[in-house]
Design an enzyme around this catalytic site. Structure first.
Site, PDB file in Angstrom:
ATOM      1  N   CYS A 215       0.814  -1.225   0.000  1.00 10.84           N
ATOM      2  CA  CYS A 215       0.000   0.000   0.000  1.00 10.84           C
ATOM      3  C   CYS A 215       0.849   1.278   0.000  1.00 10.84           C
ATOM      4  O   CYS A 215       0.658   2.172  -0.825  1.00 10.84           O
ATOM      5  CB  CYS A 215      -0.980  -0.006   1.162  1.00 10.84           C
ATOM      6  SG  CYS A 215      -0.215  -0.025   2.800  1.00 10.84           S
TER       7      CYS A 215
ATOM      8  N   HIS B 151      -5.878   1.684  -4.161  1.00 11.61           N
ATOM      9  CA  HIS B 151      -4.859   1.236  -3.210  1.00 11.61           C
ATOM     10  C   HIS B 151      -4.344  -0.134  -3.622  1.00 11.61           C
ATOM     11  O   HIS B 151      -4.962  -0.841  -4.427  1.00 11.61           O
ATOM     12  CB  HIS B 151      -5.422   1.201  -1.789  1.00 11.61           C
ATOM     13  CG  HIS B 151      -6.590   0.283  -1.592  1.00 11.61           C
ATOM     14  ND1 HIS B 151      -6.704  -0.548  -0.507  1.00 11.61           N
ATOM     15  CD2 HIS B 151      -7.697   0.043  -2.337  1.00 11.61           C
ATOM     16  CE1 HIS B 151      -7.833  -1.236  -0.577  1.00 11.61           C
ATOM     17  NE2 HIS B 151      -8.449  -0.895  -1.688  1.00 11.61           N
TER      18      HIS B 151
ATOM     19  N   HIS C  71      -2.336   0.825   6.910  1.00  9.52           N
ATOM     20  CA  HIS C  71      -2.760   0.805   5.502  1.00  9.52           C
ATOM     21  C   HIS C  71      -3.009   2.235   5.038  1.00  9.52           C
ATOM     22  O   HIS C  71      -3.420   3.091   5.817  1.00  9.52           O
ATOM     23  CB  HIS C  71      -4.032  -0.034   5.336  1.00  9.52           C
ATOM     24  CG  HIS C  71      -4.402  -0.269   3.900  1.00  9.52           C
ATOM     25  ND1 HIS C  71      -3.641  -1.026   3.045  1.00  9.52           N
ATOM     26  CD2 HIS C  71      -5.448   0.182   3.162  1.00  9.52           C
ATOM     27  CE1 HIS C  71      -4.202  -1.059   1.842  1.00  9.52           C
ATOM     28  NE2 HIS C  71      -5.303  -0.327   1.890  1.00  9.52           N
TER      29      HIS C  71
END
Length: 199
Positions: A102, A167, A155
């Site tokens: 990510c 993402h 994240h």
């Protein structure tokens, strides 16, 4: 004055000077003297120096721009991110060839647009400025930060607009768009802890 006195005989003796206009100037006390040599001879003009009131010097102020906002636009960031949709997810990955995690995707995409971001999602959570308010107040290009286990950020995604984000998702195994109004999107929203504006 010596400059003019020395320069005029030299200028007058140079071929072609009398067909052109040549100016020589110097300061003499409160006056500026300008001698002009041209085809009509030599003329000298004295002009008084106009003094300006003295102003106290102020310290120079530099506008400080965080490195993360130096360049780049949301549109160019989102266009770059779209090119990598479908690239495989790989933990620790930071390039299209090796795959992305990510924060690797976020750093890579913004870096291609002249915006330097730290490598990890926790450090990216300190970049730029806080974007407060609900998700529908976010701007395209804002970072969305999530804590899937407790409060520790683990994240990051890029908000696209229209309740969507892009993402690198471990669950999907690749870079994807997610709609935040779907069950999967609502799972992320329940774990959304912060947003940052870096462009």
């Amino acid at each position: 004055m010596k400059l003019i006195a020395c320069a005029l005989p030299i200028l007058a003796s140079v071929p072609g000077v009398l067909n052109a206009q040549v100016k020589v100037g110097t300061s003499l006390g409160p006056f500026v003297l300008v001698a002009t040599v041209n085809g009509h001879g030599v003329s000298v003009r004295a002009t008084p120096v106009i003094s300006r009131p003295h102003r106290a010097s102020r310290p120079t102020r530099r506008a400080t721009i965080p490195r993360s906002t130096a360049r780049g636009t949301a549109a160019s960031v989102l266009a770059t991110a779209q090119r990598f949709v479908g690239v495989r997810y790989r933990y620790g990955g930071s390039s299209p060839q090796s795959g992305f995690d990510c924060s690797g995707l976020v750093q890579y995409v913004f870096g291609r647009n002249g915006v330097d971001l730290p490598r990890t999602s926790r450090l990216q959570a300190q970049a730029g400025v806080a974007a407060t308010g609900p998700v529908d107040s976010l701007r395209p290009g804002d970072l969305m930060l999530f804590a899937s286990k407790g409060s520790r950020i683990d994240h990051v995604a890029i908000y696209v607009g229209n309740n969507r984000m892009v993402h690198a998702s471990a669950g999907a195994g690749k870079v994807v768009y997610d709609d935040l109004s779907t069950p999967r999107g609502r799972w992320y929203l329940a774990r959304h802890v912060a947003s940052r504006r870096v462009v």
